[in-house]
Every structure is written in C-alpha cells, then in structure tokens.
Design a protein around this motif. Structure first.
Motif, short mmCIF file in Angstrom:
data_model
loop_
_atom_site.label_atom_id
_atom_site.label_comp_id
_atom_site.label_asym_id
_atom_site.label_seq_id
_atom_site.Cartn_x
_atom_site.Cartn_y
_atom_site.Cartn_z
N ALA A 68 4.41 2.47 -0.52
CA ALA A 68 3.10 1.98 -0.10
C ALA A 68 2.24 1.65 -1.31
N PRO A 69 1.53 0.52 -1.31
CA PRO A 69 0.65 0.19 -2.44
C PRO A 69 -0.54 1.13 -2.49
N SER A 70 -1.12 1.27 -3.65
CA SER A 70 -2.27 2.15 -3.80
C SER A 70 -3.55 1.33 -3.85
N LEU B 287 -3.15 4.96 1.08
CA LEU B 287 -3.90 5.19 2.31
C LEU B 287 -3.51 6.53 2.94
N HIS B 288 -2.22 6.83 2.92
CA HIS B 288 -1.73 8.07 3.54
C HIS B 288 -2.21 9.29 2.76
N ALA B 289 -2.33 9.15 1.43
CA ALA B 289 -2.81 10.28 0.62
C ALA B 289 -4.27 10.59 0.93
N MET C 6 3.07 -10.03 -2.81
CA MET C 6 2.93 -8.61 -3.15
C MET C 6 1.99 -7.94 -2.14
N ARG C 7 2.43 -6.81 -1.60
CA ARG C 7 1.60 -6.09 -0.63
C ARG C 7 0.41 -5.45 -1.32
N LYS C 8 -0.68 -5.35 -0.57
CA LYS C 8 -1.88 -4.68 -1.05
C LYS C 8 -2.23 -3.54 -0.12
N ASP C 9 -2.88 -2.54 -0.67
CA ASP C 9 -3.53 -1.56 0.18
C ASP C 9 -4.58 -2.30 1.01
N PRO C 10 -4.70 -2.01 2.31
CA PRO C 10 -5.66 -2.75 3.14
C PRO C 10 -7.08 -2.72 2.60
#
Length: 369
Positions: free
Chosen positions: A42-44, A52-54, A1-5
């Motif tokens: 994108a994960p939050s 990240l983009h927000a 599962m991807r994570k926000d960096p």
C-alpha cells in the motif's frame, strides 16, 4: 503509480453548486475502503509517510474519518459567484453527513468537518489605505511591493475566476525582483558619490537594497503568501464579517491564490462558454492567445496546466471546438499537444438544462512534456 487516497486532488474550476464533486465524493468513499483493504504494498501518505491502514487500524475508524478526509484532502472547487460557492460547500458538508448516517454513526461519533475547499474567486478584502498601511510593515520592503502587486492583480479575480494565472503572476514578479537584485551594482554605483539617497525610481521597480543573501529568493514566495494570508484575515476582521463557512478556512482571497498554486490529479468541468466580459477581455486575450475565441477553450487549456503530468481532465462543453476553423490552435496545441484525448462523445442537444447548445463530453490525459 498508485497513491494513498489522501494524496489525490480533484478540482472543478467552475464548480457552480458542486454537482460533479458530489459524484466524486461517492466514488472516493469506495476508493478509500479499497485502498484500506489492500495492505500489501500500500502506498503511504506523502506528508507523514504512513499508510491508510496504519493510521486507521479498523474499518470503523476509517469510516469515522473518511468523510472529513475527503473534504479536507481530495475535493476542490472554485466559482466566481459567492452564493454558488456557499451552496457547493453546504452540499458537500451535507453529503458527508449522509455518509456518516449511512454507516450508523451518531453525531458524537462523527469526525468534525472543519474544512471544505470551496473557494470564491474574488478580489482581496479591504481597501487601498488598509493595504498600504499593512504593506509598510513588511520587511524587507520588496515583500510589501510584491503583496501590493498581487493584491492589484486579484482585482480581476471576480471576472476571470480560475482563468486568472495568479500563481504565474507571483512567480514572474519574484523573478523580476531577483533579476534586479542581481543587477544591483549598476544602480548602486550611481549613488556612491552623490549626496542624495537613491529613490525607488532610481533603483527600479522593486526595492531590493536590504537583501544581502541569495537564499532569500528561495523563500520569497512562501513569505509573500504568508503575508497575504495575514493581510486577508486582518482585512476581513476589520470589515466585521467572515466570508468563511468553517472556522479554519483561510480568507477567500488568499484561499484562491493557494488553490491556484496546487497541482491536481483530476480536473472536471462544465465551464462557461462565449466571450470574456468587457473588463477582463483585454487581459484574457493576452493570457490565452491560443484559446481566446471562447471561454470554454481557455478553461480546457488552464485545466491541463493545473494537472500533474499524466493527470486527467474531463469536460462537457460545446462541440464547436472539434470542427470550427477558429479552434484550430485549440485542437492542435491543446487537445493533441498539451493533452491526449482518451474518450470523446458527441452528445448533441438536450444535455445542459440551462443552455440550448450542442455538447461534447471528453477526457484528456495531460502529456508528460
């Protein structure tokens, strides 16, 4: 599962001057930009729920923020040498400045670096009299007892470093205090018809008489840590110096405890090897019965314990653990049970500049169980 960096944590539990983390810094610069560019799905970020983009609508805004984000959220280091810790923190700060320079950001355009998670494993500051005075102010009294116990356990930090399971010690002490609280009718009844109040010796190890609500135990760990932080900062102020590189870092002793309580996505290490020091040997062998024959084996066991399930451990150590019979439990119970090898490279001599030892490099994935 991807994570926000910003939710990724990387630890070097025997960091020295931080070489591994400097390489990680460069990799994280690319990870942040790749994550920012991936807007769909994108994960939050866990604490805020924002992507990240927000939070950083333009690439320029992201690049102004990323060096500070990496040092605040992603990279963690521990060492028992205060000079090594200072060098590590300074090296990471300088690497952040180079990243700003690489993107053409002038000094007044750069996000201030106010935190580097490089910690020296050392005893808590202050002395027994100062601690006793502070602990006496804590209510209920069991909090003061827990703080004193943790303070005493921290005396081994300068020798044990990351191998000191201080977070487990705290939870064990709280569990014992809670057990005594649940059994309190037994000893409270002993004083019902006596003229003298119960002593702490009659009550037991912990004074839990002032606690009336079981919900207290749900928050005890946080209260102990908050008290420990207050004590550490007060003790350092009293000594007239600061063992901090940046203004809002916690005092060293508390920061070490807090770091040990966290869990990480990646642990990287080139740990020390050989026997434990005399002052730490007995406690070391009790804490690490499966890996007590060599420090590096214990560091691998500890590193896996500090990972999230599915997290990755990377190490460069002596190669002896892969074939000597004295490391059988390490291979069977740590490498193949607590973890799962994904890569192993037999490197031989000439890898470590400061030690003539045959080495191996390997990556372990922590099992979910």
């Amino acid at each position: 599962m991807r994570k926000d960096p910003r939710d990724l944590r990387i630890l070097d539990p025997a960091a020295g001057s931080g070489h591994f983390l400097l390489y990680c810094f460069d990799l994280l610069l690319a990870i942040y930009e790749e994550a920012w560019a991936r807007q769909d799905g994108a994960p939050s970020y866990g604490p805020t729920g924002q992507t990240l983009h927000a939070d950083y609508p333009t690439l320029e805004a992201l690049r102004r923020a990323v060096p500070a984000l990496i040092l605040r959220h992603n990279l963690y280091a521990v060492d028992i040498d205060p000079r090594a810790r200072q060098i590590c923190a300074l090296a990471l700060w300088l690497r952040a400045q180079r990243a700003y320079q690489m993107h053409g950001l002038k000094r007044d355009e750069r996000t201030m670096i106010d935190r580097v998670n490089a910690v020296c494993a050392e005893p808590m500051p202050g002395d027994a009299a100062l601690l006793a005075e502070f602990a006496a102010t804590l209510e209920p009294p069991v909090l003061g007892q827990l703080v004193r116990g943790l303070f005493e356990r921290m005396r081994l930090a300068g020798e044990a470093g990351s191998l000191l399971r201080i977070e487990a010690d705290l939870r064990g002490a709280i569990a014992e205090a809670k057990r005594q609280w649940r059994e309190r009718p037994t000893y409270m009844q002993a004083g019902l018809f006596g003229d003298e109040p119960l002593t702490i010796e009659q009550v037991g190890l912990f004074d839990v008489r002032a606690i009336s609500d079981e919900q207290f135990w749900d928050h005890t760990e946080g209260m102990v840590l908050a008290a420990l932080q207050r004590y550490a900062e007060r003790a350092e102020d009293g000594l007239g110096y600061r063992r901090r590189l940046f203004a809002d870092d916690a005092a060293s002793g508390f920061a070490f405890v807090d770091l040990c309580r966290q869990r990480y996505d990646v642990v990287l290490m080139n740990p020390p090897f050989g026997a434990a020091s005399k002052g730490w040997k007995a406690a070391f062998e009790q804490a690490y019965p499966r890996t007590k024959n060599d420090l590096y084996a214990a560091f691998v066991e500890r590193g896996l314990a500090l990972l999230h399930p599915g997290g990755m451990l990377g190490a460069i150590t002596s190669r002896t653990g892969f074939f000597l019979t004295s490391f059988q439990k390490w291979r069977e119970e740590i490498l193949l049970k607590a973890g799962r090898p994904t890569i192993v490279a037999d490197l031989g001599y000439g890898v470590l500049d400061t030690a003539m030892v045959e080495t191996a490099a390997y990556v372990l994935e922590k099992n979910d169980g």
